[in-house]
Write a protein that holds these residues in place. Structure first.
Motif, mmCIF file in Angstrom:
data_model
loop_
_atom_site.group_PDB
_atom_site.id
_atom_site.type_symbol
_atom_site.label_atom_id
_atom_site.label_comp_id
_atom_site.label_asym_id
_atom_site.label_seq_id
_atom_site.Cartn_x
_atom_site.Cartn_y
_atom_site.Cartn_z
ATOM 1 N N LEU A 61 0.820 -1.136 -0.083
ATOM 2 C CA LEU A 61 -0.135 0.062 -0.022
ATOM 3 C C LEU A 61 0.883 1.140 -0.079
ATOM 4 C CD1 LEU A 61 -3.057 -0.889 2.346
ATOM 5 C CD2 LEU A 61 -3.060 0.275 0.028
ATOM 6 N N THR A 62 2.055 1.164 0.927
ATOM 7 C CA THR A 62 3.114 2.399 0.720
ATOM 8 C C THR A 62 3.297 2.615 -0.648
ATOM 9 O OG1 THR A 62 3.723 1.958 3.087
ATOM 10 C CG2 THR A 62 4.929 3.228 1.720
ATOM 11 N N ALA A 63 3.753 1.471 -1.277
ATOM 12 C CA ALA A 63 4.131 1.953 -2.658
ATOM 13 C C ALA A 63 3.126 2.446 -3.491
ATOM 14 C CB ALA A 63 4.757 0.435 -3.444
ATOM 15 N N ILE A 64 1.857 1.664 -3.469
ATOM 16 C CA ILE A 64 0.731 2.513 -4.138
ATOM 17 C C ILE A 64 0.471 4.075 -3.863
ATOM 18 C CG2 ILE A 64 -1.932 2.289 -4.552
ATOM 19 C CD1 ILE A 64 -1.441 -0.869 -3.897
ATOM 20 N N ILE A 65 0.439 4.280 -2.781
ATOM 21 C CA ILE A 65 0.527 5.795 -2.269
ATOM 22 C C ILE A 65 1.351 6.704 -2.862
ATOM 23 C CG2 ILE A 65 0.294 7.307 -0.285
ATOM 24 C CD1 ILE A 65 -0.873 4.898 1.564
ATOM 25 N N LEU A 66 2.594 6.173 -2.768
ATOM 26 C CA LEU A 66 3.801 6.942 -3.173
ATOM 27 C C LEU A 66 3.909 6.788 -4.764
ATOM 28 C CD1 LEU A 66 6.566 6.011 -0.473
ATOM 29 C CD2 LEU A 66 5.366 8.372 -0.989
ATOM 30 N N ARG A 67 2.824 6.203 -5.362
ATOM 31 C CA ARG A 67 2.772 6.052 -6.834
ATOM 32 C C ARG A 67 4.041 5.409 -7.514
ATOM 33 N NH1 ARG A 67 0.716 11.245 -8.130
ATOM 34 N NH2 ARG A 67 1.619 11.072 -10.400
ATOM 35 N N ALA A 68 4.408 4.213 -6.825
ATOM 36 C CA ALA A 68 5.522 3.512 -7.465
ATOM 37 C C ALA A 68 5.156 2.771 -8.817
ATOM 38 C CB ALA A 68 6.005 2.311 -6.566
ATOM 39 N N ASP A 69 6.209 2.282 -9.518
ATOM 40 C CA ASP A 69 5.990 1.675 -10.808
ATOM 41 C C ASP A 69 4.826 0.465 -10.395
ATOM 42 O OD1 ASP A 69 7.702 1.295 -13.766
ATOM 43 O OD2 ASP A 69 6.893 -0.915 -12.691
ATOM 44 N N ARG A 70 3.912 0.416 -11.460
ATOM 45 C CA ARG A 70 2.950 -0.542 -11.114
ATOM 46 C C ARG A 70 3.423 -1.880 -11.299
ATOM 47 N NH1 ARG A 70 -1.728 1.736 -8.394
ATOM 48 N NH2 ARG A 70 -3.228 -0.010 -9.162
ATOM 49 N N ALA A 71 4.137 -1.994 -12.338
ATOM 50 C CA ALA A 71 4.478 -3.541 -12.649
ATOM 51 C C ALA A 71 5.363 -4.028 -11.440
ATOM 52 C CB ALA A 71 5.432 -3.317 -13.965
ATOM 53 N N LEU A 72 6.203 -3.192 -10.733
ATOM 54 C CA LEU A 72 6.788 -3.658 -9.656
ATOM 55 C C LEU A 72 5.829 -4.147 -8.598
ATOM 56 C CD1 LEU A 72 10.040 -1.418 -9.495
ATOM 57 C CD2 LEU A 72 9.774 -3.784 -10.291
ATOM 58 N N PHE A 78 7.216 -4.861 -3.426
ATOM 59 C CA PHE A 78 7.174 -3.982 -2.443
ATOM 60 C C PHE A 78 6.584 -4.727 -0.949
ATOM 61 C CE2 PHE A 78 7.588 -0.935 -5.899
ATOM 62 C CZ PHE A 78 8.665 -0.286 -5.442
ATOM 63 N N GLY A 79 6.178 -5.846 -1.204
ATOM 64 C CA GLY A 79 5.598 -6.621 -0.174
ATOM 65 C C GLY A 79 6.494 -7.431 0.634
ATOM 66 N N PHE A 80 7.294 -8.109 -0.020
ATOM 67 C CA PHE A 80 7.929 -9.183 0.759
ATOM 68 C C PHE A 80 8.885 -8.604 1.797
ATOM 69 C CE2 PHE A 80 12.582 -9.399 -0.919
ATOM 70 C CZ PHE A 80 12.592 -8.529 -2.099
ATOM 71 N N ASN A 81 9.476 -7.451 1.785
ATOM 72 C CA ASN A 81 10.203 -6.927 3.122
ATOM 73 C C ASN A 81 9.439 -6.375 4.060
ATOM 74 O OD1 ASN A 81 13.364 -6.921 2.405
ATOM 75 N ND2 ASN A 81 12.594 -6.201 0.458
ATOM 76 N N GLY A 82 8.331 -6.012 3.743
ATOM 77 C CA GLY A 82 7.208 -5.341 4.831
ATOM 78 C C GLY A 82 6.913 -6.808 5.532
ATOM 79 N N ALA A 83 6.554 -7.712 4.967
ATOM 80 C CA ALA A 83 6.137 -9.072 5.677
ATOM 81 C C ALA A 83 7.278 -9.495 6.784
ATOM 82 C CB ALA A 83 5.716 -10.155 4.485
ATOM 83 N N LEU A 84 8.400 -9.441 6.368
ATOM 84 C CA LEU A 84 9.258 -10.044 7.101
ATOM 85 C C LEU A 84 9.719 -8.902 8.362
ATOM 86 C CD1 LEU A 84 11.856 -11.370 4.341
ATOM 87 C CD2 LEU A 84 10.742 -12.634 6.178
ATOM 88 N N VAL A 85 9.459 -7.571 8.008
ATOM 89 C CA VAL A 85 9.807 -6.798 8.988
ATOM 90 C C VAL A 85 8.792 -6.991 10.154
ATOM 91 C CG1 VAL A 85 9.455 -4.224 9.805
ATOM 92 C CG2 VAL A 85 10.810 -4.758 7.842
ATOM 93 N N ALA A 86 7.373 -7.236 9.463
ATOM 94 C CA ALA A 86 6.396 -7.365 10.603
ATOM 95 C C ALA A 86 6.523 -8.540 11.502
ATOM 96 C CB ALA A 86 4.848 -7.204 9.883
ATOM 97 N N LEU A 87 6.637 -9.533 10.953
ATOM 98 C CA LEU A 87 7.049 -10.810 11.378
ATOM 99 C C LEU A 87 8.081 -10.847 12.381
ATOM 100 C CD1 LEU A 87 6.729 -13.603 8.481
ATOM 101 C CD2 LEU A 87 5.319 -13.363 10.219
ATOM 102 N N ALA A 88 9.242 -10.297 12.099
ATOM 103 C CA ALA A 88 10.343 -10.026 12.762
ATOM 104 C C ALA A 88 10.121 -9.387 14.349
ATOM 105 C CB ALA A 88 11.753 -9.292 12.079
#
Lengths: 349, 349, 349
Positions: A61-72, A78-88
């Protein structure tokens, strides 16, 4: 192409992208892989499954709000690092590492900010490594995981218990003998630990999730876990740490990254990946001992360091066939394109 | 040109390249320099001489197997970090730092892997610094030295004694007075410590080896060692550490790097190099104190940090005349090309 | 244009450039801002005011001697890191942190060398970040501050007292209640701590100095200090550390950098800056705890890390409008150029 319709949907798309984000932790740009991985986590702890989704969604969602490249965004990058941060953050502040605890409101706000920052860090590290055609891997998670874990211990509003989980090999007994469970549990938990799951069955389910998208990736992940576990045993690492999968999770990730995903799978890159897995197992111990005085866990730092050291200079070695991150799909597909490219060198790439 | 024939030989070439690798530790792309340096090490300890060759050969062979650029291989550029990794691992795990101990089989496998990884790290750091025309220096060695030294202490199969060597100034007495041997031994050992040789005579022999290829380089190395030793004494550093060459070895390397090798030798770069040597001596103490709680030695990290800080921005300073790493040969040659280039600006470079 | 004549003067120019150097610590390329800031420091301690000038002048003179780009010298860009290095070295080696102590001769030589090295480090970090259009910020100061502070404690000739200043939140009482002074003193001192001034009135005077050149910058600095202080209170940080401005000084710098200076001020970048300020407050605690075992202060490392993580990837986010460092003047001017550029897209930029 029902799945692709889903992916393009204005509101439901985020579900697809978040699931891909979960899959991208283990290099799988595939929502079904993500779903199976989540099921594997769910049988261990519903809290972790929910936190994993929350983190991946917050990063995306952060990437979407900041208007990052849609393909990425759509690839779940933009999700996998967030998932790991939250889990850790949940894993290392819960009294029971194995199941985790439902985070407080302050902690929830905190981990959402962490996941959001990981999206910015991903873009920054991608920019820095762009000229070298190397991916940020999980470095955003490692950096933000460390920074946010330190601070958490010092705020009253966040009730962090003592870190329940041993973080270094010398916190385990060196006298326990290796037995059969050391092996099958150690190898499975090595995969589980990638997602902070102290559960060997979860580990094997994650491997199945990977295998749905790429059998080679699943095979390399398993091989990496075996190599990490075997190297630790061969050099006399403590049994408890081996059974806990601590020597194997970085090795598994390194083997997947080098064995087909960022390098075309050949005999050369196969042995290169095995070399990387061996070194990752050793260096997990190294970084664990380095971080122990400050009580920090290794996270996946060893995987990132070894893989970067072995990939950034890849164009200097003609024995390797690099796959730029933007073109890396699955080991199978990477190899097919390379073989076809050699057959029809004049055709379109 | 008998030597050049030797260098091109299909099987004997590796001997030439390995000797150059030994010379490259002190910037000398010359097999005779490497040979004299090895002799200097040999009179101190045959074990270290053998380990030095093993490490340089392992690094070089890795580059050959990975099909690295032959010109770089022939210049010994993939050998010097491997030599240092191997020496460091033996030095800091031996009961007697001065002579070293013959490594066990597990340890030998371990140090060969370390030397091999240093070759990959060299390519990676070279890629990262390429756009800035700055060399990796001994950073691959420093990184891998630290990572591999940590892990070694935690594996049963590698029997590491307590680290016998003091690694920080506050492990020395501050009351011992400076005497004549403080000086001539301290300066010589400063050169010896570059190769982990606690022997001042070895240090002077290494200087002779350097002087065979470049008198300016030998002079700058000596000057750096003198500056490092003098600065430490002036600021009241402990006598034992000064006599041990600990304040001087980074200063010697910095002076050689900045004084003619990567910058054309002029009065400006001469003072720049002296400045760098002074700072290197101070910062050796700094990094030693930083690393002491985790029991790690400084290695040549101070030299790399200071030299990078002073070289990466070199194009911003018109008072300096940079020499790109690919063109750096000897201070004498670098200067001649520059003077000729100024005389015939329209001629071929 | 009297001031501009002054700026071009052969001998008096250095005064203008040094004053700008002082202003550049808080992004103000303006000698009057620098002068007011110096007055603010002077009412707290004449020693710090003198040291600040000495450091900025040393850094600037080094750049002149090395023949750096005159435009950068004139903008004070080679002065601000030197000023901070000098202030930090005096602050953390004085028995009384609040007023500082007149440095010894050895210490004075030492801090001039540190300021000079900061000029070289500035050029190096600028070269590394150049392709990403991101500024070195105060990283040269942070790096050299840490390196030079460590070493200083181990030289006899430099008489360093015990570090009088607490450097980590857990050195403060957690039971003291928040009161009115916690707020107005905490916010003011947050600005003061940027220059190591434990004085809230100095902090507000510095803000006036900033406001002379840019009201938006002053507003964002104040907002950052408020956010940092409020976040710390909300999450239960210790009262003493909050009142000391320790949670706020990095937050204030981050808010100024992201809120108009390196990003055109829009609602997006406003919230981006607030996000950065919140994270900076948290991570101050994080890095403080990390550094405490080795007794090192955080300096402005948190500001640099957060701002880099949020800026290096800025081109990936279309919601942000980057301002390249070479064009960054004031938030007001940056915004005006952007608005005009949008109105007359075909006109000269």
């Amino acid at each position: 192409m029902q799945l692709d319709d889903f992916r393009e949907h204005r509101f439901l798309g985020i579900i697809d992208w978040t699931l891909r984000g979960v899959g991208q932790v283990v290099f799988q740009n595939n929502p079904l892989s993500g779903l199976v991985i989540l099921l594997g986590i769910l049988i261990n702890s519903w809290i972790y499954a929910a936190i994993c989704i929350l983190g991946a969604a917050a990063g995306t969602l952060t990437a979407i709000i900041l208007r990052a490249d849609r393909a990425l965004v759509r690839d779940g990058l933009f999700g996998f690092n967030g998932a790991l941060v939250a889990l850790a953050l949940v894993a290392f502040t819960s009294e029971n590492f194995r199941t985790g605890a439902v985070p407080s409101l302050a902690m929830t706000a905190y981990l959402i900010f962490g996941a959001a920052l990981s999206t910015m860090a991903f873009a920054s590290i991608a920019a820095l490594l762009g000229p070298h055609k190397v991916a940020p891997l999980t470095m955003p998670f490692v950096l933000i995981g460390w920074l946010f874990l330190f601070a958490v211990l010092k705020f009253d509003a966040i009730d962090a218990g003592p870190m329940a989980k041993p973080v270094s090999p010398d916190q385990f007994s060196y006298t326990a003998p290796y037995m059969l469970p050391t092996w099958y549990m150690g190898i499975g938990t090595s995969i589980g630990q990638i997602f902070f799951q102290d559960n060997w069955i979860t580990g094997y389910i994650i491997l199945i999730g990977v295998g749905l998208h790429s059998r080679i990736a699943a095979g390399m992940g398993l091989l990496g876990a075996i190599v990490g576990t075997a190297v630790a045993a061969l050099f006399g690492g403590p049994e408890g740490a081996i059974r806990d999968g601590l020597f194997g999770y970085n090795a598994a990730l390194t083997a997947m990254a080098l064995g087909g995903f960022f390098l075309v799978l050949t005999w050369n890159s196969f042995f290169y990946a095995v070399f990387g897995a061996i070194v990752s197992a050793w260096l997990w111990a190294s970084i664990a001992i380095f971080l122990k005085p400050i009580g920090m866990p290794v996270l996946t730092s060893t995987f990132v360091i070894v893989t970067w050291l072995m990939l950034i200079g890849q164009y200097a070695f003609k024995a390797l066939v690099p796959v730029p991150p933007a073109e890396a799909t699955t080991p199978e597909h990477n190899r097919r394109r390379y073989v076809e490219g050699k057959r029809h060198p004049s055709g379109p790439e």
